[in-house]
Design a protein around this motif. Structure first.
Motif, PDB file in Angstrom:
ATOM      1  N   GLY A  87      -6.975  31.529  13.945  1.00  0.00           N
ATOM      2  CA  GLY A  87      -8.403  31.788  14.116  1.00  0.00           C
ATOM      3  C   GLY A  87      -8.741  32.179  15.548  1.00  0.00           C
ATOM      4  N   VAL A  88      -9.806  32.954  15.684  1.00  0.00           N
ATOM      5  CA  VAL A  88     -10.398  33.368  16.969  1.00  0.00           C
ATOM      6  C   VAL A  88      -9.340  33.561  18.064  1.00  0.00           C
ATOM      7  CG1 VAL A  88     -12.744  32.580  16.558  1.00  0.00           C
ATOM      8  CG2 VAL A  88     -11.085  30.925  17.369  1.00  0.00           C
ATOM      9  N   ASN A  89      -8.494  34.558  17.867  1.00  0.00           N
ATOM     10  CA  ASN A  89      -7.367  34.778  18.777  1.00  0.00           C
ATOM     11  C   ASN A  89      -7.470  36.083  19.562  1.00  0.00           C
ATOM     12  OD1 ASN A  89      -4.965  33.892  19.972  1.00  0.00           O
ATOM     13  ND2 ASN A  89      -3.697  35.004  18.493  1.00  0.00           N
ATOM     14  N   HIS A  97     -17.201  30.709  20.358  1.00  0.00           N
ATOM     15  CA  HIS A  97     -16.184  29.682  20.564  1.00  0.00           C
ATOM     16  C   HIS A  97     -15.653  29.748  22.003  1.00  0.00           C
ATOM     17  CE1 HIS A  97     -15.936  29.808  16.101  1.00  0.00           C
ATOM     18  NE2 HIS A  97     -15.558  28.539  16.236  1.00  0.00           N
ATOM     19  N   HIS A 113     -13.507  38.436  19.772  1.00  0.00           N
ATOM     20  CA  HIS A 113     -13.938  37.612  18.647  1.00  0.00           C
ATOM     21  C   HIS A 113     -14.403  36.244  19.131  1.00  0.00           C
ATOM     22  CE1 HIS A 113     -14.518  36.491  14.579  1.00  0.00           C
ATOM     23  NE2 HIS A 113     -13.405  35.774  14.426  1.00  0.00           N
ATOM     24  N   LEU A 114     -13.739  35.711  20.156  1.00  0.00           N
ATOM     25  CA  LEU A 114     -14.213  34.474  20.764  1.00  0.00           C
ATOM     26  C   LEU A 114     -15.644  34.637  21.273  1.00  0.00           C
ATOM     27  CD1 LEU A 114     -11.083  33.392  22.830  1.00  0.00           C
ATOM     28  CD2 LEU A 114     -12.202  32.005  21.077  1.00  0.00           C
ATOM     29  N   GLY A 164     -13.032  41.376  17.663  1.00  0.00           N
ATOM     30  CA  GLY A 164     -14.478  41.419  17.479  1.00  0.00           C
ATOM     31  C   GLY A 164     -14.891  42.511  16.509  1.00  0.00           C
ATOM     32  N   SER A 180     -18.281  34.986  18.381  1.00  0.00           N
ATOM     33  CA  SER A 180     -18.425  33.774  17.573  1.00  0.00           C
ATOM     34  C   SER A 180     -18.949  32.592  18.371  1.00  0.00           C
ATOM     35  CB  SER A 180     -17.074  33.404  16.950  1.00  0.00           C
ATOM     36  OG  SER A 180     -16.127  33.078  17.958  1.00  0.00           O
ATOM     37  N   GLU A 207     -11.338  41.201   7.975  1.00  0.00           N
ATOM     38  CA  GLU A 207     -10.721  40.780   9.237  1.00  0.00           C
ATOM     39  C   GLU A 207      -9.402  41.527   9.389  1.00  0.00           C
ATOM     40  OE1 GLU A 207     -10.358  36.731  10.400  1.00  0.00           O
ATOM     41  OE2 GLU A 207     -12.266  36.122   9.498  1.00  0.00           O
ATOM     42  N   THR A 213     -12.570  29.435  24.747  1.00  0.00           N
ATOM     43  CA  THR A 213     -11.147  29.735  24.637  1.00  0.00           C
ATOM     44  C   THR A 213     -10.388  28.462  24.321  1.00  0.00           C
ATOM     45  OG1 THR A 213     -11.351  31.533  26.240  1.00  0.00           O
ATOM     46  CG2 THR A 213      -9.142  30.669  25.833  1.00  0.00           C
ATOM     47  N   GLY A 271      -4.599  36.869  13.864  1.00  0.00           N
ATOM     48  CA  GLY A 271      -6.005  36.777  14.251  1.00  0.00           C
ATOM     49  C   GLY A 271      -6.688  38.130  14.291  1.00  0.00           C
ATOM     50  N   TYR A 299     -21.035  38.676  12.277  1.00  0.00           N
ATOM     51  CA  TYR A 299     -21.749  38.615  13.550  1.00  0.00           C
ATOM     52  C   TYR A 299     -22.498  39.900  13.870  1.00  0.00           C
ATOM     53  CZ  TYR A 299     -19.174  34.309  14.111  1.00  0.00           C
ATOM     54  OH  TYR A 299     -18.672  33.041  13.918  1.00  0.00           O
TER      55      TYR A 299
END
Length: 289
Positions: A78-80, A90, A84-85, A245, A88, A125, A92, A242, A250
């Motif tokens: 996830g979120v790699n 999130h 995308h981080l 973006g 979202s 994705e 790091t 992963g 989103y």
């Protein structure tokens, strides 16, 4: 080599994809009836010896399966990607965020990805999959790439509302027919530095994601080292590295996949994974070319 799993006349096999067609390795290498079995015996070199033989089928005459139809384990990260981080929200992560997929949630190139009855929030994705060729436990970062057989495209289709029921992602990642895997594996001798490749996702011909593989937060070596610490990796296991973006969840407004759409994941040097999207319960979708 490009190595694909497929069916023809109701029989499952695997082989080498060339510009002239598909060389059926399953019928030639009787000791290794599947790609996973070949990898388990460390016999990729035997497959390479077939590369000059006459193809058995035109590519359009076989139905492609998920590249490894029967992996023991599928790890999704996830979120790699940094983009995308950011989208979202999130931070790091200190360690890779890992969830699992089941093999029966996957479809091959050209087969419909299924939007289930329970949700309209079906998201794309685009990702790169790593296929393990040599198993091991506690694999060092320095040795990690020697355990890779090859790379493939992956669409980690997500049912977003079910993914977010709790902090555990698995329900939203395992509806039947929601993950695309293919069209084939490209062996590592053709991709000596996979970080130089570019990942692109298109929905109905419109580019919605793009990033270099070098933008991974945790690279392939780090993921192999981490996963092999808590479990033994086996030949044929898959690590889905992963997404970047640009996912539909989103966007404003959100962009969800629906019946009649066509989604493509392209990775330079590997190929294009193309799948039509079908609403569960609707008439059978036409196979994507």
């Amino acid at each position: 080599m490009k190595v694909a799993s497929f069916t023809t006349a109701g029989t499952a096999s695997y082989g080498i994809v060339t510009d002239k067609g598909v060389i059926d390795a399953g019928k030639r290498l009787k000791a290794y009836p599947t790609l996973k079995a070949l990898l388990a015996k460390g016999s990729l070199d035997e497959l390479k010896k077939l590369a000059g033989e006459k193809p058995d089928y035109a590519l359009q005459d076989v139905a492609l399966l998920p590249t490894v139809p029967d992996p023991d384990k599928i790890f999704c990260i996830g979120v790699n990607y940094a983009t995308h981080l950011a989208e979202s929200g999130h931070p790091t992560p200190a360690h890779p965020m890992i969830f699992t997929r089941f093999a029966n949630s996957q479809v091959g190139h050209g087969q419909p990805m299924i939007r289930p009855l329970e949700s309209e929030r079906f998201d794309y994705e685009g990702e790169m999959a790593v296929i393990i060729g040599k198993g091991g436990r506690r694999i060092s970062r320095e040795a990690a790439l020697s355990h890779v057989a090859g790379y493939a495209c992956y669409n980690d289709g997500s049912i977003r509302d079910w993914q977010r029921h709790t902090s555990q992602f698995a329900p939203g990642k395992n509806f039947a027919g929601t993950g695309g895997f293919g069209p084939w594996m490209v062996t590592t001798d053709e991709l000596t530095d996979v970080t130089r490749q570019t990942l692109i996702t298109r929905l109905n011909g419109v580019e919605v994601q793009k990033a270099p593989i070098s933008d991974l937060v945790f690279d392939v070596q780090a993921l192999i080292a981490y996963c092999s610490t808590f479990t033994e990796l086996a030949p044929g296991d898959v690590i889905v590295t992963g997404t970047t973006g640009g996912v539909g969840a989103y966007r404003t407004p959100p962009l969800w996949m629906k019946g009649g759409d066509v989604v493509e994941i392209e990775i330079s040097g590997i190929g294009i994974l193309r799948n039509p999207v079908k609403d569960e319960g609707s008439a059978t979708a036409t196979r994507a070319a």
